[in-house]
Each structure stands twice: as structure tokens, then as C-alpha cells.
Enzyme design. Structure first.
Site, short mmCIF file in Angstrom:
data_model
loop_
_atom_site.label_atom_id
_atom_site.label_comp_id
_atom_site.label_asym_id
_atom_site.label_seq_id
_atom_site.Cartn_x
_atom_site.Cartn_y
_atom_site.Cartn_z
CB SER A 4 52.70 15.29 27.59
OG SER A 4 51.59 14.43 27.75
CE LYS A 47 49.27 16.01 30.50
NZ LYS A 47 50.25 16.08 29.46
#
Length: 185
Positions: free
Chosen positions: A61, A99
């Protein structure tokens, strides 16, 4: 070797008292080295327990910025985050996410035509790939980020599970800001 040094060495080898003193000095020296090692180990453990943390990137990701199985070190003391920071997040499910913060408290996020807008301006980051699409019908845009919350996205937008699915992240759920990372061999 000087004659005195030779005499001393011979004396150490044959004299039981001198040999005992030498063994005692060696035991004391080993004890000192062991205590120093344990002290250093304790300090390192405390530093990582109080100031720093280690996590592993799970999945792609954050590709190409971070890769699957990269090891990251984060700063636990950081409690204020800004757009662009990469953070480690502890999720209630027990998973850890890594993230990028895209918006902070008070910002308005909109996702439209494959792009991200924060406070009406398009935002892009180095390493960002793919188009940014809405992922959940439960999250409506424009979205205002609440107090003590952040909006996070993965750099690989098409495969990332992030705020587009899980909603905003509480600052208290952030483990820390990524300060350093190392790729796996």
C-alpha cells in the site's frame, strides 16, 4: 622483552598467590564488561520502549515509497502530525498500518475524478501512484477531518486500505512518525 617483564611472567606462572590474584583480576574484569553490556542493553531497550518503535510494512500500500516487509523506525514522542508525514497506526483489530497523512484536523478532504483535494486544492506527494477513487459508500465527500484526527492514504492508491475505507484516524491511534526505514534484503 625486558628482563623484569620476563621475571614477572615466570613468577605469575609458578607462584600460586600471584596466579590467584591474576584470576581474581580477570573475574572482576569479566564482571565489569558483563555489567557494561547489560547497562547498554537496558538503555537501548528503554530508548525503543519510550522514544522509538519498530514496525514492519505489510503489503504494497505504500509502494514505491516503502516496500512489503520493509522495517520502519518511528518516533513515539511525536504527537503533532502534518500533511505529508508517514506514520505507523495501531488499528483496533491489532493490525499495524503504515500510511501517509494527507489532511489534519479542520481540513476538508474531497476525492473527485481520481484526485485528492484538501481545502479545495489538489494534493500530490512524491511516490504516489495510481488514481485515488472513493472506496466506501459509508464515507461521504467532502469530508471534514475532526478534532484530534487525521486523514491517511497509502501511496499506492489503488491497493491501499486507508481512510477511504476505515474513515479518519484518531491521533491517539498513531504509534509515531516514521523517521527511518530499511528495506529487507
Amino acid at each position: 622483552m625486558e628482563i623484569d617483564a620476563i621475571k614477572k611472567k615466570v613468577l605469575e606462572d609458578v607462584d600460586p598467590e600471584t596466579r590467584r590474584k591474576k584470576k581474581k583480576e580477570m573475574r572482576i574484569q569479566r564482571l565489569i564488561v558483563t555489567l557494561q553490556f547489560l547497562g547498554i542493553a537496558a538503555v537501548v531497550i528503554l530508548i525503543f520502549y519510550i522514544l522509538m518503535g519498530i514496525s514492519t510494512v505489510d503489503g504494497n500500500s505504500m509502494y514505491p515509497t516503502l516496500h512489503d516487509k520493509d522495517i520502519v523506525i518511528y518516533n513515539r514522542r511525536c504527537k503533532e502530525y502534518k500533511a505529508g508525514d508517514i506514520v505507523a497506526i495501531a488499528r483496533p483489530s491489532g493490525e499495524d498500518y503504515v500510511k501517509r497523512v494527507v489532511a489534519v484536523a479542520g481540513d476538508t478532504v474531497n476525492i473527485q475524478d481520481g484526485k485528492v483535494y484538501v481545502n479545495g486544492e489538489e494534493v500530490r506527494y512524491d511516490g504516489e501512484i495510481g488514481t485515488t477513487e472513493k472506496k466506501s459508500s459509508k464515507i461521504t465527500y467532502p469530508l471534514r477531518v475532526g478534532d484530534k484526527e487525521v486523514f491517511v492514504l497509502g501511496d499506492n492508491r489503488e491497493v491501499s486500505r486507508d481512510s477511504r475505507e476505515i474513515g479518519t484516524v484518531k491521533v491517539s491511534d498513531i504509534e509515531g512518525k516514521i523517521e527511518w526505514y530499511m528495506g529487507r534484503p
